[in-house]
Design a protein around this motif. Structure first.
Motif, PDB file in Angstrom:
ATOM      1  N   THR A   8       0.789  -1.225   0.000  1.00 44.78           N
ATOM      2  CA  THR A   8       0.000   0.000   0.000  1.00 44.78           C
ATOM      3  C   THR A   8       0.826   1.282   0.000  1.00 44.78           C
ATOM      4  OG1 THR A   8      -1.785   1.209   1.104  1.00 44.78           O
ATOM      5  CG2 THR A   8      -0.247   0.059   2.539  1.00 44.78           C
ATOM      6  N   ASP A   9       0.388   2.202  -0.849  1.00 45.53           N
ATOM      7  CA  ASP A   9       0.888   3.568  -0.803  1.00 45.53           C
ATOM      8  C   ASP A   9       0.476   4.163   0.556  1.00 45.53           C
ATOM      9  OD1 ASP A   9       1.727   6.169  -1.844  1.00 45.53           O
ATOM     10  OD2 ASP A   9      -0.417   6.626  -1.917  1.00 45.53           O
ATOM     11  N   LEU A  10       1.207   5.170   0.995  1.00 47.74           N
ATOM     12  CA  LEU A  10       0.848   5.801   2.277  1.00 47.74           C
ATOM     13  C   LEU A  10       0.093   7.117   2.048  1.00 47.74           C
ATOM     14  CD1 LEU A  10       4.065   5.103   4.408  1.00 47.74           C
ATOM     15  CD2 LEU A  10       1.886   3.889   4.462  1.00 47.74           C
ATOM     16  N   ASP A  11       0.786   8.166   1.582  1.00 52.09           N
ATOM     17  CA  ASP A  11       0.150   9.488   1.492  1.00 52.09           C
ATOM     18  C   ASP A  11      -1.072   9.475   0.577  1.00 52.09           C
ATOM     19  OD1 ASP A  11       2.173  10.335   3.078  1.00 52.09           O
ATOM     20  OD2 ASP A  11       3.045  11.748   1.652  1.00 52.09           O
ATOM     21  N   GLY A  12      -2.203   9.884   1.118  1.00 54.96           N
ATOM     22  CA  GLY A  12      -3.424   9.962   0.324  1.00 54.96           C
ATOM     23  C   GLY A  12      -4.127   8.627   0.174  1.00 54.96           C
ATOM     24  N   THR A  13      -3.477   7.553   0.648  1.00 53.91           N
ATOM     25  CA  THR A  13      -4.065   6.211   0.515  1.00 53.91           C
ATOM     26  C   THR A  13      -4.352   5.648   1.904  1.00 53.91           C
ATOM     27  OG1 THR A  13      -2.925   5.855  -1.588  1.00 53.91           O
ATOM     28  CG2 THR A  13      -3.702   3.905  -0.438  1.00 53.91           C
ATOM     29  N   LEU A  14      -3.307   5.168   2.600  1.00 46.29           N
ATOM     30  CA  LEU A  14      -3.516   4.701   3.974  1.00 46.29           C
ATOM     31  C   LEU A  14      -3.513   5.890   4.951  1.00 46.29           C
ATOM     32  CD1 LEU A  14      -3.842   2.404   6.012  1.00 46.29           C
ATOM     33  CD2 LEU A  14      -1.387   1.983   5.862  1.00 46.29           C
ATOM     34  N   GLY A 217      -3.457   2.344  -3.969  1.00 49.94           N
ATOM     35  CA  GLY A 217      -2.799   3.620  -4.237  1.00 49.94           C
ATOM     36  C   GLY A 217      -3.804   4.663  -4.687  1.00 49.94           C
ATOM     37  N   ASP A 218      -3.335   5.898  -4.809  1.00 49.06           N
ATOM     38  CA  ASP A 218      -4.263   6.989  -5.143  1.00 49.06           C
ATOM     39  C   ASP A 218      -3.804   7.868  -6.302  1.00 49.06           C
ATOM     40  OD1 ASP A 218      -2.132   8.185  -3.609  1.00 49.06           O
ATOM     41  OD2 ASP A 218      -3.391   9.954  -3.384  1.00 49.06           O
ATOM     42  N   ALA A 219      -2.538   7.730  -6.733  1.00 55.41           N
ATOM     43  CA  ALA A 219      -2.015   8.733  -7.667  1.00 55.41           C
ATOM     44  C   ALA A 219      -1.315   8.077  -8.853  1.00 55.41           C
ATOM     45  CB  ALA A 219      -1.053   9.677  -6.940  1.00 55.41           C
ATOM     46  N   GLU A 220      -0.867   8.951  -9.753  1.00 60.10           N
ATOM     47  CA  GLU A 220      -0.223   8.495 -10.984  1.00 60.10           C
ATOM     48  C   GLU A 220       0.984   7.588 -10.708  1.00 60.10           C
ATOM     49  OE1 GLU A 220       0.212  11.951 -13.607  1.00 60.10           O
ATOM     50  OE2 GLU A 220       2.011  10.953 -14.367  1.00 60.10           O
ATOM     51  N   ASN A 221       1.722   7.863  -9.614  1.00 55.41           N
ATOM     52  CA  ASN A 221       2.900   7.026  -9.351  1.00 55.41           C
ATOM     53  C   ASN A 221       2.527   5.656  -8.796  1.00 55.41           C
ATOM     54  OD1 ASN A 221       2.139   8.114  -6.836  1.00 55.41           O
ATOM     55  ND2 ASN A 221       4.214   7.995  -6.026  1.00 55.41           N
ATOM     56  N   ASP A 222       1.232   5.392  -8.623  1.00 58.19           N
ATOM     57  CA  ASP A 222       0.773   4.073  -8.182  1.00 58.19           C
ATOM     58  C   ASP A 222       0.237   3.236  -9.342  1.00 58.19           C
ATOM     59  OD1 ASP A 222       1.196   4.640  -5.395  1.00 58.19           O
ATOM     60  OD2 ASP A 222      -0.599   5.906  -5.470  1.00 58.19           O
ATOM     61  N   VAL A 223       0.037   3.863 -10.507  1.00 60.45           N
ATOM     62  CA  VAL A 223      -0.679   3.197 -11.597  1.00 60.45           C
ATOM     63  C   VAL A 223      -0.019   1.882 -12.003  1.00 60.45           C
ATOM     64  CG1 VAL A 223      -1.184   3.377 -14.074  1.00 60.45           C
ATOM     65  CG2 VAL A 223      -1.866   5.204 -12.531  1.00 60.45           C
TER      66      VAL A 223
HETATM   67 MG   LIG Z   1      -0.240   8.735  -2.638  1.00 59.87          MG
END
Ligand SMILES: [Mg+2]
Length: 292
Positions: A8-14, A217-223
């Protein structure tokens, strides 16, 4: 036997985009602990920052940091250390890319044309980092302990950023857009790091042979990460529309933002894993044929 591993991504996700709180995910994290499903941070944050957050959340397993440029694995997980892996006595680190100092030297080539449109996060004072991130002083200091990835505060337009990313490619580097910053790294990335670690966990950790991979994730760097795991959760962001994803199935998009959306989506995906298990129809294991 563990049914799944969550990356899991952290910022904006968890963590909430504004407050960095994971409060709304606490109950789900406790459920996962009870089920023996590890939650592995996969973040643009540094190892120093991620350690503090992982401890606060009760996560004591591996962590993927600096946008997938490095993985830290606790010795007690029993995974074999890679040849180049450095160790601090409790955890060992596998790095995918070249050191940040080398990335900086490369970027200097572009600085005449682009230098007035970005600032390195590591060149800012702790106070400036606090003001761009909303972090407290101690966290701001830890955010600058970067080893494999150069993080930029983008001052230019979004169109500039795309043109800059093209130029960066000519240096054999890549740009990834996070929730707040542009990250420049040499190789690796969240998808590669997750695939590498998941294959290793399935191969070496007893009881995880058939574990499914779930990413959030929530952002482009998670795609890219959201496209390589068996199941994926796109957490809605208060600061942008969900980025487009190429997946045939196995994707949940949350209604809620941040940690509330994380809990909502993870619970749906856990039910899905249980259904698959109960029916005896196992989902295809993506990483088997996704060697990075
Ligand atoms: Mg994020």
């Amino acid at each position: 036997m563990s049914a799944a591993v969550i990356y899991t991504d952290l910022d904006g996700t968890l963590l909430d985009h504004y407050t960095y709180s994971a409060e709304a995910a606490r109950a789900t994290l406790a459920t996962l602990r009870g089920l023996g499903v590890p939650v592995i941070p996969c973040t643009s944050k540094t190892a120093a920052e991620t350690r503090v957050i992982a401890a606060q959340l009760g996560l004591d397993g591996p962590m993927i940091v600096e946008n997938g440029a490095a993985i830290w694995v606790p010795d007690h997980w029993g995974l074999t250390r890679t040849e180049a892996g450095i160790s601090d006595g409790e955890m060992w680190c596998h790095g995918f890319g070249i050191p940040r100092a080398v990335i900086r030297r490369q970027l200097a080539i572009l600085s005449i044309e682009w230098g007035n449109r970005y600032q390195s996060l590591c060149d800012l004072s702790d106070k400036q980092v606090m003001s761009v991130t909303g972090l407290d002083a101690a966290s701001a200091r830890l955010a600058k302990e970067r080893h494999f990835c150069e993080t930029l505060v983008w001052l230019g337009t979004p169109a500039d950023r795309i043109a800059f990313a093209d130029q960066v490619k000519t240096l054999d580097l890549r740009c990834v857009q996070g929730g707040r910053f542009v990250h420049v790294l040499s190789s690796g990335g969240k998808a590669e790091a997750v695939s590498w670690l998941h294959r290793k966990i399935c191969a070496e950790r007893p009881g995880f042979e058939a574990a499914l991979s779930i990413s959030a994730g929530d952002a482009e760097n998670d795609v890219e990460m959201l496209q390589v795991t068996d199941l994926a959760l796109l957490v809605r962001s208060p600061v942008g529309d969900p980025p487009p994803l190429k997946r045939a199935g196995g994707l949940v998009i949350s209604d809620e933002f941040g940690p509330a959306g994380w809990s909502e989506g993870i619970e749906i995906l856990l039910d899905r894993v249980e259904e698959e298990r109960a029916s005896g129809r196992f989902l295809p294991k993506r990483h088997d044929h996704n060697a990075a």
